[in-house]
Design a protein around this motif. Structure first.
Motif, PDB file in Angstrom:
ATOM      1  N   GLN A   1       0.833  -1.201   0.000  1.00  0.00           N
ATOM      2  CA  GLN A   1       0.000   0.000   0.000  1.00  0.00           C
ATOM      3  C   GLN A   1       0.869   1.253   0.000  1.00  0.00           C
ATOM      4  OE1 GLN A   1      -2.351  -0.480   3.586  1.00  0.00           O
ATOM      5  NE2 GLN A   1      -4.068  -1.272   2.380  1.00  0.00           N
TER       6      GLN A   1
ATOM      7  N   GLU B   1      -3.834   3.533  -0.314  1.00  0.00           N
ATOM      8  CA  GLU B   1      -4.183   3.047  -1.646  1.00  0.00           C
ATOM      9  C   GLU B   1      -3.278   1.874  -2.034  1.00  0.00           C
ATOM     10  OE1 GLU B   1      -4.439   5.195  -5.866  1.00  0.00           O
ATOM     11  OE2 GLU B   1      -4.732   6.571  -4.183  1.00  0.00           O
ATOM     12  N   THR B   2      -3.793   0.954  -2.843  1.00  0.00           N
ATOM     13  CA  THR B   2      -2.995  -0.173  -3.324  1.00  0.00           C
ATOM     14  C   THR B   2      -1.821   0.349  -4.143  1.00  0.00           C
ATOM     15  OG1 THR B   2      -4.911  -1.615  -3.362  1.00  0.00           O
ATOM     16  CG2 THR B   2      -3.034  -2.287  -4.703  1.00  0.00           C
ATOM     17  N   SER B   3      -0.644  -0.173  -3.870  1.00  0.00           N
ATOM     18  CA  SER B   3       0.576   0.279  -4.542  1.00  0.00           C
ATOM     19  C   SER B   3       1.001  -0.694  -5.640  1.00  0.00           C
ATOM     20  CB  SER B   3       1.708   0.400  -3.522  1.00  0.00           C
ATOM     21  OG  SER B   3       2.913   0.771  -4.160  1.00  0.00           O
TER      22      SER B   3
ATOM     23  N   ASP C   1      -1.031   6.651   1.735  1.00  0.00           N
ATOM     24  CA  ASP C   1      -2.431   7.043   1.925  1.00  0.00           C
ATOM     25  C   ASP C   1      -3.386   5.850   2.023  1.00  0.00           C
ATOM     26  OD1 ASP C   1      -2.611   6.130  -0.700  1.00  0.00           O
ATOM     27  OD2 ASP C   1      -3.099   8.093  -1.547  1.00  0.00           O
TER      28      ASP C   1
END
Length: 93
Positions: free
Chosen positions: A77, A82-84, A80
């Motif tokens: 991630q 969010e998926t990285s 923030d």
């Protein structure tokens, strides 16, 4: 806070990539003979440079990955949450 992980486990790498729409690929123009060339995990849905990459089978990808003694450095991630898709190949220690 985002943290990175490192692995050489094929199943972990494959699952991470596929969960994000990634495919095993090589950079076009970098292979010669039996050498697959420069490896990448390519994300076709998020790429404007799709023509620079050639999809290859996972078996070919991992043959080169192991022959080059690489590890996969990656994030699950972003900071923030969010998926990285951040990743890179590093030399095994």
């Amino acid at each position: 806070m985002s943290t990175s992980k490192q692995t050489s486990d094929h199943e972990t790498i494959r699952k991470w990539a596929e969960q994000r729409g990634g495919v095993p690929a090589k950079v076009r123009g970098t292979s010669s003979g039996d050498d697959e060339g420069v490896l990448r995990i390519h994300f076709p849905e998020n790429s404007e440079n799709d023509d620079q990459f050639e999809k290859i089978p996972w078996t070919d990808f991992f043959d080169k990955f192991d022959a080059e003694k690489l590890d996969f450095l990656y994030q699950e991630q972003k900071a923030d949450g969010e998926t990285s898709t951040f990743h890179k190949f590093v030399n095994r220690e």
